[in-house]
Design an enzyme around this catalytic site. Structure first.
Site, PDB file in Angstrom:
ATOM      1  N   GLU A  11       0.805  -1.213   0.000  1.00 30.73           N
ATOM      2  CA  GLU A  11       0.000   0.000   0.000  1.00 30.73           C
ATOM      3  C   GLU A  11       0.843   1.269   0.000  1.00 30.73           C
ATOM      4  OE1 GLU A  11      -3.793  -1.655   2.533  1.00 30.73           O
ATOM      5  OE2 GLU A  11      -1.867  -1.428   3.507  1.00 30.73           O
ATOM      6  N   CYS A  19       7.201  -5.034  15.379  1.00 28.16           N
ATOM      7  CA  CYS A  19       6.755  -4.073  16.397  1.00 28.16           C
ATOM      8  C   CYS A  19       5.332  -4.490  16.794  1.00 28.16           C
ATOM      9  CB  CYS A  19       6.778  -2.655  15.833  1.00 28.16           C
ATOM     10  SG  CYS A  19       8.390  -2.224  15.148  1.00 28.16           S
ATOM     11  N   SER A  78      12.455   6.593   7.366  1.00 24.27           N
ATOM     12  CA  SER A  78      12.172   6.314   8.768  1.00 24.27           C
ATOM     13  C   SER A  78      12.703   4.930   9.129  1.00 24.27           C
ATOM     14  CB  SER A  78      10.651   6.367   8.952  1.00 24.27           C
ATOM     15  OG  SER A  78      10.288   5.846  10.185  1.00 24.27           O
ATOM     16  N   SER A 119      12.490   5.821  15.110  1.00 25.11           N
ATOM     17  CA  SER A 119      11.408   5.501  16.051  1.00 25.11           C
ATOM     18  C   SER A 119      12.001   5.067  17.378  1.00 25.11           C
ATOM     19  CB  SER A 119      10.565   4.338  15.525  1.00 25.11           C
ATOM     20  OG  SER A 119       9.769   4.771  14.491  1.00 25.11           O
ATOM     21  N   THR A 121      10.016   5.435  20.772  1.00 23.27           N
ATOM     22  CA  THR A 121       8.818   4.872  21.425  1.00 23.27           C
ATOM     23  C   THR A 121       9.006   4.534  22.906  1.00 23.27           C
ATOM     24  OG1 THR A 121       7.855   4.204  19.338  1.00 23.27           O
ATOM     25  CG2 THR A 121       7.098   2.978  21.245  1.00 23.27           C
ATOM     26  N   CYS A 164      -0.711   5.471  10.349  1.00 21.60           N
ATOM     27  CA  CYS A 164       0.531   4.846  10.796  1.00 21.60           C
ATOM     28  C   CYS A 164       0.223   3.552  11.559  1.00 21.60           C
ATOM     29  CB  CYS A 164       1.287   5.767  11.739  1.00 21.60           C
ATOM     30  SG  CYS A 164       1.864   7.240  10.959  1.00 21.60           S
TER      31      CYS A 164
HETATM   32 FE1  SF4 Z   1       7.948  -2.793  10.510  1.00 26.64          FE
HETATM   33 FE2  SF4 Z   1       7.635  -0.150  10.834  1.00 26.64          FE
HETATM   34 FE3  SF4 Z   1       5.650  -1.845  11.455  1.00 26.64          FE
HETATM   35 FE4  SF4 Z   1       7.830  -1.804  12.978  1.00 26.64          FE
HETATM   36  S1  SF4 Z   1       6.393  -0.118  12.695  1.00 26.64           S
HETATM   37  S2  SF4 Z   1       6.769  -3.653  12.224  1.00 26.64           S
HETATM   38  S3  SF4 Z   1       9.424  -1.401  11.437  1.00 26.64           S
HETATM   39  S4  SF4 Z   1       6.490  -1.498   9.402  1.00 26.64           S
END
Ligand code: SF4
Length: 343
Positions: free
Chosen positions: A91, A120, A195, A218, A220, A337
């Site tokens: 996508e 993740c 990213s 990232s 977090t 996201c």
């Molecule tokens: Fe992969 Fe990004 Fe999703 Fe983490 S946040 S599983 S790096 S697509």
């Protein structure tokens, strides 16, 4: 060979034995990448038929199949579902920036892989597992097709769709080059963002190569144990190593580093997190992007208004750095996201 898979310089090198005029190479590249041509031109003034035939024998223009497009009635974000040259679907999301009359434009969030190996825990793509890397042309054509479908120009690209860009490094960088070439999409290098969830060797290579593109990392969580629970990459590239690479990037570029923080209600919004982040980024100019989690499974929730305010207060007090809340649109079409799962 495939147009959209090569920069114009690489195309010129690949055709060097035919000695085509430089102008013709740029024209072929531009017609495929920018103008979405589906075929090479039948004739070009001042270029011989024979040369065009020879080029046609070697060069093809690949094209993604558009499987579906959904536009959010809420915020105008558009999600495109594609099939490429291999198994699986992926996508791209068109982000509208239409608030300035006369300067209406789009940013396209592109995928670099189908699925993702990083796992993740709050991410729909991560839950799919890894399927395959996209080819350069499959990345480039996401933008070519979105541009062809849009009334305003695409002025930015973010590699924040499906996949971890640093694990498909060469193709991602080549695609970024094609986006920014004067005869390609003409997107400024500064408007291209890559990213990563924290692939240290990728960040180091990116720094060494000195690209003009923006980097977002990232984070977090600023506490290793907590981070490892949601971002398994922490076990491979723990925070001290990651931050060393981030500091090297800052030292080489002298640019403020953008750190992304997916806000997980009840998990990473405490004052301890704010303090740990301040400690981790001491003397490092950063910009913190807060992105509310989007988890249709309900396993993770967004913070309540009270919780979000308390976290922002804690960040303001502990962290000497700007903090911004990034709008993550297209939630109603599963285009926000963390929601991309090729459905
Ligand atoms: Fe992969 Fe990004 Fe999703 Fe983490 S946040 S599983 S790096 S697509």
């Amino acid at each position: 060979m495939l147009l959209k898979d090569l920069t114009s310089d690489e195309l010129a090198t690949a055709l060097a034995d035919l000695a085509p005029p430089q102008r013709l190479v740029r024209q072929l590249h531009s017609s495929a990448v920018r103008r979405n041509a589906t075929e090479l031109p039948a004739e070009v003034p001042t270029v011989s038929w024979r040369l065009l035939d020879q080029i046609r024998e070697r060069v093809a223009i690949p094209r993604l199949k558009l499987v579906n497009k959904v536009v959010s009635p809420q915020d105008g974000f558009a999600k495109y579902l594609f099939e490429g040259d291999g198994p699986g679907r992926f996508e791209a999301v068109r982000i509208p920036l239409l608030h300035r009359p006369g300067d209406e434009k789009y940013v396209v969030c592109v995928s670099s892989q189908i699925g993702c190996a990083m796992g993740c825990t709050f991410c729909a793509t991560g839950r799919m597992g890894f399927q395959r890397n996209l080819a350069t042309w499959e990345i480039v054509d996401q933008v070519t097709q979105v541009q062809a479908d849009s009334p305003h120009p695409v002025r930015g690209v973010v590699f924040m769709g499906m996949g971890e860009p640093m694990l498909n490094y060469d193709r991602v960088i080549r695609a970024a080059r094609i986006f920014s070439e004067p005869c390609g999409m003409q997107i400024s290098g500064k408007a291209i963002t890559i990213s990563t969830v924290g692939i240290v060797p990728g960040i180091r290579r990116f720094t060494e190569e000195g690209h003009p593109y923006r980097l977002i990392v990232s984070l977090t969580s600023a506490r290793s144990e907590e981070r490892a629970k949601v971002l398994p990459v922490e076990k491979t590239y723990p925070l001290p190593e990651l931050m060393a690479a981030v500091r090297e990037h800052h030292a080489a570029t002298n640019k403020r580093v953008t750190l992304a923080w997916t806000v997980l209600g009840g998990i990473n919004t405490s004052r301890e997190e704010a303090k740990a982040l301040a400690e981790l980024t001491r003397d490092l100019p950063i910009l913190l992007d807060l992105i509310d989690v989007n988890d249709p499974t309900g396993e993770y929730r967004r913070p309540s208004g009270e919780e979000a305010n308390a976290f922002r207060d804690a960040l303001r007090e502990e962290l000497a750095a700007p903090v911004q809340r990034r709008y993550s649109g297209g939630q109603d079409i599963h285009g926000a996201c963390g929601m991309l799962a090729a459905t």
